[in-house]
Structures are given as C-alpha cells and as structure tokens.
Write a protein that holds these residues in place. Structure first.
Motif, short mmCIF file in Angstrom:
data_model
loop_
_atom_site.label_atom_id
_atom_site.label_comp_id
_atom_site.label_asym_id
_atom_site.label_seq_id
_atom_site.Cartn_x
_atom_site.Cartn_y
_atom_site.Cartn_z
N HIS A 103 44.50 44.60 36.52
CA HIS A 103 43.42 44.47 37.49
C HIS A 103 43.34 43.05 38.02
O HIS A 103 43.74 42.09 37.35
CB HIS A 103 42.09 44.88 36.86
N TRP A 123 44.51 51.93 47.03
CA TRP A 123 43.73 51.75 48.26
C TRP A 123 42.56 52.72 48.25
O TRP A 123 42.75 53.89 47.92
CB TRP A 123 44.59 52.04 49.49
N PRO A 131 46.17 41.69 49.42
CA PRO A 131 45.88 40.94 48.20
C PRO A 131 47.15 40.44 47.53
O PRO A 131 48.24 40.95 47.76
CB PRO A 131 45.19 41.98 47.32
N TRP A 165 35.80 41.99 45.34
CA TRP A 165 36.59 43.20 45.41
C TRP A 165 37.37 43.35 44.11
O TRP A 165 37.95 42.39 43.61
CB TRP A 165 37.58 43.15 46.57
N TRP A 166 37.40 44.56 43.56
CA TRP A 166 38.18 44.85 42.36
C TRP A 166 39.40 45.68 42.75
O TRP A 166 39.28 46.73 43.38
CB TRP A 166 37.33 45.61 41.34
N TRP A 167 40.56 45.20 42.34
CA TRP A 167 41.83 45.87 42.64
C TRP A 167 42.45 46.42 41.36
O TRP A 167 42.47 45.73 40.34
CB TRP A 167 42.83 44.90 43.26
N PRO A 193 40.29 48.89 47.80
CA PRO A 193 39.71 48.18 46.66
C PRO A 193 38.33 48.73 46.36
O PRO A 193 37.69 49.34 47.22
CB PRO A 193 39.64 46.73 47.15
N THR A 194 37.88 48.54 45.14
CA THR A 194 36.54 49.00 44.75
C THR A 194 35.52 47.95 45.19
O THR A 194 35.47 46.85 44.66
CB THR A 194 36.46 49.21 43.23
N CYS A 223 49.01 48.46 44.47
CA CYS A 223 47.56 48.51 44.26
C CYS A 223 47.02 49.81 44.81
O CYS A 223 47.60 50.43 45.70
CB CYS A 223 46.87 47.31 44.92
N THR A 249 40.82 40.53 40.99
CA THR A 249 39.67 40.44 41.88
C THR A 249 39.93 39.40 42.95
O THR A 249 40.70 38.46 42.76
CB THR A 249 38.38 40.05 41.14
#
Length: 251
Positions: free
Chosen positions: A188, A131, A20, A240-242, A133-134, A129, A190
């Motif tokens: 955050h 690991w 990302p 994906w949320w980072w 991602p959510t 980030c 995405t």
C-alpha cells in the motif's frame, strides 16, 4: 506492444503528472528476494520512469519516445525497446520489473524474453495499482460507473487493443513453465490529490485517451459527471490510499 504504445503516444507529460509512484517498499522486498545486495534492475515498459526511479541505477526499456524523454529528464537511464524484444544481453539482470504494463505485453513472447535476460535465481515483479484510489465512497462509485461506460464505448468505436486480464497474471506466469516459483502479495501507498487530479486519473487511462482522440466529448465519456461529483466530494486535497498488487516470479 504497438497498440498500447499508440494509445499513450503524445500523452507523456499529463500521464506523469497524475499517475502515482509505486510504494518504496518494493525496493527492499525485491532486493531480499533476489538475494543480491546491489541487484541489476531492468524496468520493462518504463514509461516516464515512475517505477524505474525507485532504483538508483536501473535501466528502463520503453518504446514511446515521449515517455523516454520524460524519464530521461528525471535522470532515468532508458533505452528504446519493448518487453517482447528488449535488445539486452542474456543474463544481464537480477530483477526485472513491469509497472502498470504487463497487461499490454504479449505473454507468449514476453515471458521467454524476461527469462532470457534474468540471471539464475533472478526475480520478475509485475505490479499494478487498483483503480480508483480509495478517497471517497461516492467518487469511487461514480468512477467505476464511468469506467464501465467508457469500456463499452471502446468496443463500439473500435479502439480497444488486445490485452491480458490483470487477474490472470499469476496463472499465466505459472503456466509458462519458465519460473520455478510464482507468488502474489499486496502493498500500500498514500499520496495526496484534489478533485481535478481524481478526474485526471481516469482521463489518463488509455481507453479514455483513445476516445478523446476519436473526437468524443467529456460529456459522452462521463468525465463531466465524474468531475461534478469529485468537486462536490473533494473540495480540498485529501489523502489517497493506493493498493498495489505485486506478482513475483523466480527463474
């Protein structure tokens, strides 16, 4: 940084494809902290330039030629060097960054080098980030299980180089005595990914790359199990949320 460089050598294009990009909010945050409207920025361990490119005129420092080639192709200014020995002049930067990289640097040599190239009042920002991602709870559980397994395999096969624990970055920065203020926050971001990219995120980790190079199979590492879960749980691209953890240090 020699061992870490070897782990990612020959892997630049795949790394760049799945990793990302850091949150764009980093730019106004660090600009405000630097007190400069147009700061001079140096990005250490720039890799393929995913974080360097956030800044229009930043200079990346990267030891791996394959990574430098990808960074240069996206228009990033990048030079050969390491975080421990950048080859840059004294007091040349208002901001120094290290994205997904500080844990591979030798802190006893890197922190003095950062302090040397920063101008008075300059800011160092190290960010990583979390690991994975959510995306999905079952994918999350499986990713973490496979990650724990491959770390055992790294030790067993002798492919785990020295590295600094990310959780201790803030303490190390403070204990160095080189920075007058050290802080930490989270940002955050995405993006979107499918099942294949979710597996490739884990496959892009240095330990997995090293184990595959040693001849271990995806079954042995656990990638096959992760792929089966991801294909079932992420049948089409999803958001994906980072979470990014930012460590700030001011000289």
């Amino acid at each position: 940084m020699t061992d870490a460089t070897a782990r990612f050598g020959g892997f630049a294009e795949e790394y760049d494809r799945v990793r990302p990009q850091p949150p764009a909010e980093l730019v106004p945050l660090l600009t405000q902290w630097s007190g400069k409207a147009e700061p001079d920025v140096v990005d250490l361990g720039a890799g393929t330039g995913l974080s360097t490119v956030l800044w229009p005129d930043a200079l990346g420092v990267e030891p791996d030629p394959g990574m430098r080639a990808v960074a240069a192709a996206r228009g990033v200014r990048v030079v050969e060097g390491t975080a421990e020995a950048t080859g840059l002049p004294d007091a040349c930067a208002d901001i120094v960054t290290a994205g997904q990289a500080l844990h591979w640097f030798d802190p006893e040599r890197t922190f003095p080098e950062i302090a040397r190239i920063l101008r008075p009042g300059g800011v160092f920002a190290a960010f990583d980030c979390d690991w994975p991602p959510t995306v999905d709870p079952e994918c999350d559980d499986t990713y973490r299980s496979v990650e724990a397994h491959y770390r055992v395999l790294e030790v067993r096969h002798g492919v785990r180089p020295a590295y600094a624990t990310k959780a201790d970055h803030v303490a190390r920065l403070r204990e160095s005595g080189l920075f007058r203020h050290v802080s930490e926050l989270a940002l955050h971001a995405t993006d979107t990914g499918d099942a294949a990219r979710f597996v490739d995120i884990l496959r892009s980790q240095g330990g997995v790359v090293a184990l595959l190079d040693r001849g271990l199979t995806e079954d042995e590492i656990g990638l096959t199990r992760l792929r089966e879960v991801a294909e079932r749980r992420i049948p089409h691209p999803r958001t994906w949320w980072w979470t990014y953890r930012i460590r700030l240090a001011v000289v």
